[in-house]
Design an enzyme around this catalytic site. Structure first.
Site, mmCIF file in Angstrom:
data_model
loop_
_atom_site.group_PDB
_atom_site.id
_atom_site.type_symbol
_atom_site.label_atom_id
_atom_site.label_comp_id
_atom_site.label_asym_id
_atom_site.label_seq_id
_atom_site.Cartn_x
_atom_site.Cartn_y
_atom_site.Cartn_z
ATOM 1 N N GLU A 145 58.753 -32.412 67.340
ATOM 2 C CA GLU A 145 58.654 -31.429 68.424
ATOM 3 C C GLU A 145 58.396 -30.034 67.848
ATOM 4 O OE1 GLU A 145 61.981 -34.079 70.827
ATOM 5 O OE2 GLU A 145 62.429 -31.994 70.295
ATOM 6 N N LEU A 164 58.740 -34.474 73.940
ATOM 7 C CA LEU A 164 60.182 -34.304 73.764
ATOM 8 C C LEU A 164 60.880 -35.629 74.041
ATOM 9 C CD1 LEU A 164 60.715 -30.862 75.528
ATOM 10 C CD2 LEU A 164 60.093 -31.337 73.166
ATOM 11 N N GLN A 198 64.779 -32.472 65.891
ATOM 12 C CA GLN A 198 64.965 -31.025 65.884
ATOM 13 C C GLN A 198 66.402 -30.592 65.587
ATOM 14 O OE1 GLN A 198 63.851 -28.571 69.501
ATOM 15 N NE2 GLN A 198 62.003 -28.368 68.246
ATOM 16 N N PHE A 199 67.379 -31.349 66.084
ATOM 17 C CA PHE A 199 68.786 -31.122 65.757
ATOM 18 C C PHE A 199 69.466 -32.481 65.664
ATOM 19 C CE2 PHE A 199 67.568 -27.115 67.686
ATOM 20 C CZ PHE A 199 68.150 -26.184 66.839
ATOM 21 N N HIS A 211 74.030 -29.612 68.873
ATOM 22 C CA HIS A 211 73.141 -29.100 67.838
ATOM 23 C C HIS A 211 73.780 -29.086 66.451
ATOM 24 C CE1 HIS A 211 71.003 -27.807 71.394
ATOM 25 N NE2 HIS A 211 70.017 -27.309 70.670
ATOM 26 N N GLU A 216 62.773 -38.302 71.475
ATOM 27 C CA GLU A 216 63.131 -38.662 70.107
ATOM 28 C C GLU A 216 62.904 -40.138 69.811
ATOM 29 O OE1 GLU A 216 64.582 -34.746 70.779
ATOM 30 O OE2 GLU A 216 64.886 -36.576 71.984
#
Length: 326
Positions: free
Chosen positions: A29, A58, A82-83, A129, A60
């Site tokens: 992403e 978006l 991303q996290f 996150h 995963e």
């Protein structure tokens, strides 16, 4: 040599390996034009083009599912989640597909896939996150789990991961992305997966840590030495699967006292496995029970409570005193 932050070293590792091997792809992403949320992939889209560095939806599970297929058919994808808290969506693809394909196919297929993800606390991120989820993947046979603590190791370990024939989870401590600078070779080099680093040698107590907890352990060791006149050994595990038990056991036999530090929750964390292995293989060398300093057994807290939840130098110092005074 160039002076690099960890994020720059990670970026440079991907650039070096993409120049060397045209099979290496980068996907995730916002990794393309924007260069990633932390700018880990900055400049790669402009250098290598949209066929090798591309943004994904978006989704995963879709990112990793696509990456598994690419890896099984000859490419070497580097997929960014991303996290780390978003990795739950990928568990089926990672554990049921990537980790098992070599075994399931009797060695006819392998999955040379790297999954990069920032993890860990200390930077006041929103919920989901900052989770430290390494234990979930250490439990899964077929996966390698790598966590660097320095820019030098980050680049060398990531290059090793991109060259590995099997799937590698590469967790990057957010707290260290830009807080540490180090001289790093500009060309290609590797740091071996599966080999711990003895950051500091000592004789009285062993501190075992990884990621952002390594500098915390170093500070606690320095304080203990100044205040108590003892000698502390600090081990940066670097790779959690496979785990370098040879280095751990050698240190245990020398010091007889051990503290394990990680920011994931304590119950069933990687620290518990380390302690079990020490008890199985070196219990007669111990002068005190092995202690853990970890996050608490709660969901990751809101940012105002984060500093109280994470392991601190003071908590590590307390554990050092307990094993020394046992």
């Amino acid at each position: 040599m160039a002076t690099m932050t960890m994020i720059k070293a990670i970026n440079d590792a991907m650039r070096v390996e993409m120049e060397r091997d045209e099979r290496v792809l980068v996907m995730g992403e916002d990794v393309g034009v924007n260069g990633g949320v932390f700018r880990a992939t900055e400049g790669l889209y402009q250098q290598f083009g949209e066929n090798r560095v591309f943004d994904t939806p978006l989704a995963e599970s879709g990112i990793i599912g696509t990456a598994v297929a690419l890896a099984a058919t000859g490419f070497r994808p580097v997929a960014e989640i991303q996290f780390s808290g978003f990795v739950y969506e990928t568990m089926d693809q990672i554990c049921s597909q990537a980790a098992r394909l070599r075994f399931r196919s009797g060695g006819r297929f392998n999955v040379p896939l790297v999954i990069r993800s920032p993890y860990g606390g200390g930077v006041k991120t929103p919920e989901m996150h900052s989770d430290s989820l390494e234990a979930l993947f250490v439990h899964q046979p077929g996966l390698k789990v790598v966590i660097p603590s320095t820019p030098y190791d980050a680049k060398g370990l990531l290059i090793s991961a991109m060259r590995d024939p099997d799937p590698v989870l590469f967790f990057e401590p957010m707290r260290l992305y830009r807080s540490v600078k180090q001289e790093v070779p500009e060309g290609e080099y590797t740091v071996p997966i599966g080999k711990a680093n003895v950051v500091k040698e000592g004789n009285d107590v062993t501190l075992i840590a990884w990621g952002a907890m390594v500098p915390m352990a170093q500070k606690a060791a320095e304080q203990a030495e100044q205040e108590r006149g003892i000698s502390a050994e600090v081990i940066d595990l670097r790779t959690l699967a496979p785990m370098d038990m040879e280095t751990i056991l050698s240190s245990v036999e020398k010091t007889g006292r051990v503290v394990v530090v990680h920011e994931a929750v304590g119950t069933a964390g990687v620290g518990a496995e380390i302690i079990a292995r020490i008890n199985e293989e070196a219990i007669l060398s111990l002068e005190a029970p092995v202690l853990r300093v970890t996050g608490f057994d709660t969901p990751y807290p809101i940012s105002s409570l984060e500093d109280e939840w994470l392991p601190s130098v003071a908590r590590i110092r307390t554990a050092i005193d307990k094993v020394l005074d046992f």
